[in-house]
Design an enzyme around this catalytic site. Sequence first.
Site, mmCIF file in Angstrom:
data_model
loop_
_atom_site.group_PDB
_atom_site.id
_atom_site.type_symbol
_atom_site.label_atom_id
_atom_site.label_comp_id
_atom_site.label_asym_id
_atom_site.label_seq_id
_atom_site.Cartn_x
_atom_site.Cartn_y
_atom_site.Cartn_z
ATOM 1 N N LYS A 13 0.853 -1.181 0.000
ATOM 2 C CA LYS A 13 0.000 0.000 0.000
ATOM 3 C C LYS A 13 0.896 1.241 0.000
ATOM 4 C CE LYS A 13 -4.239 -1.664 0.200
ATOM 5 N NZ LYS A 13 -5.246 -1.372 -0.827
ATOM 6 N N ASP A 52 -0.445 -0.430 -4.642
ATOM 7 C CA ASP A 52 -1.785 0.183 -4.699
ATOM 8 C C ASP A 52 -1.733 1.524 -3.985
ATOM 9 O OD1 ASP A 52 -4.457 0.818 -4.692
ATOM 10 O OD2 ASP A 52 -5.131 -0.984 -3.631
ATOM 11 N N GLU A 59 -1.866 0.022 -8.943
ATOM 12 C CA GLU A 59 -3.326 0.081 -8.806
ATOM 13 C C GLU A 59 -3.784 1.474 -8.366
ATOM 14 O OE1 GLU A 59 -4.715 -3.295 -6.536
ATOM 15 O OE2 GLU A 59 -6.618 -2.310 -6.104
ATOM 16 N N ASP A 91 -9.369 0.192 -9.507
ATOM 17 C CA ASP A 91 -10.186 -0.479 -8.499
ATOM 18 C C ASP A 91 -11.408 0.395 -8.211
ATOM 19 O OD1 ASP A 91 -11.320 -1.498 -6.210
ATOM 20 O OD2 ASP A 91 -9.505 -1.487 -4.992
ATOM 21 N N LYS A 146 -14.242 -6.600 -7.224
ATOM 22 C CA LYS A 146 -14.508 -7.018 -5.851
ATOM 23 C C LYS A 146 -15.970 -7.419 -5.754
ATOM 24 C CE LYS A 146 -10.952 -4.201 -3.677
ATOM 25 N NZ LYS A 146 -10.656 -2.935 -3.004
HETATM 26 MG MG LIG Z 1 -7.301 -1.320 -4.308
#
Ligand SMILES: [Mg+2]
Length: 368
Positions: A163, A191, A217, A242, A266
């Site tokens: 992250k 991401d 991402e 995303d 997702k």
């Molecule tokens: Mg994500």
Amino acid sequence: MSWPRVESVEIFCVQLPYREAFTIATGTSTASWNLVVKVVVEGGVEGWGEGSPSYTVLGETRGSVVASARRLAELLAAERELSPERLYELCSQSPSPSAAAAVEEAVLDAWARSAGVSVAKLLGGPYREAVETDVTIGIMEPEEQAKRALKFVEMGFRVLKLKLGLDPEKDVERVKAVRDAVGEGIRIRVDANQGWSVEQAVSVINRIARFDVEYVEQPVRWDDLQGLARVRRESPLPIAVDESVKKPADVFKVARAEAADIVNIKVMKSGGLLGALRVAHASEAAGLANMVGCMGEGRLGITGAVCFAASALNVKYVDLDSDVLLAEDYAEGGSAIEKGARKVPEGPGLGVKVDASKLTKLAAVKRA
Ligand SMILES: [Mg+2]
């Protein structure tokens, strides 16, 4: 086969604590507040499903999630001829996608159990026997991220997701520290959770490319498709979206803008497993690859996502690890994880066992 009618629906809210605080560019969390749904269908067969709501991405509140789940339960109980297509229609109209995902998963679990097959089979799979997932490392100091990375590699994970997105300079240091620690042969993806401006994204991506990063991402805001397209044009690495894609139609907006190479699906964003399949089909039609990610699902919700990921041809990358980050869960079985490989449960249903006493212990509020 027939599709047994839904006879009853029970809704539980649980609070699942993380092993340690988890920080991404949009905030820090210490627990996941999830919705758990139990349905009983004709013939007395039960099924379970889990939803993990998101205020940041989906605008969901606890009140809206519970109200949506109850409304969907009423609609399902009133259906005389419920089919997968009608189930998808009702779920896609729910104001809360994660509530719909919880209810839908429970119905599919019960239907699969009734038929004596796995949920993956019900979804048209399994196309793969197992999927290889990454494991996610939240934002922390670069040397701390490197330590976590080494620990996960020792546990057998071969793919890491870092992250980033809070501080561009440190983000470059983070990727360097992790690559230096784990060496070659371990895949690293990152991401930014919308944390960079377009200029920052172009600069960071061009600097981290030398550390062999697989893809980046959501570098910039979800609704800045022109900005994403510019980042993609000026970036040597593939770009994944995303937050920019929830519904099948969003895929084509991204494709038209040439804003990404990969779409992260997702189950929580698409309102269930059937909705997730639609996003995969839309992505395939638009010439984009898919990854499958998660919110804060425990073993139950993650198992449903694994069944989907294993059954959709277009899925190339898997990020299904939220249950690994939990300190406590009410469910066991389902998709076991070993050295980063998640097995697809053979069924019947999801093959998940819900521990009633743990569910009660973790339950925040119970609603009928
Ligand atoms: Mg994500």
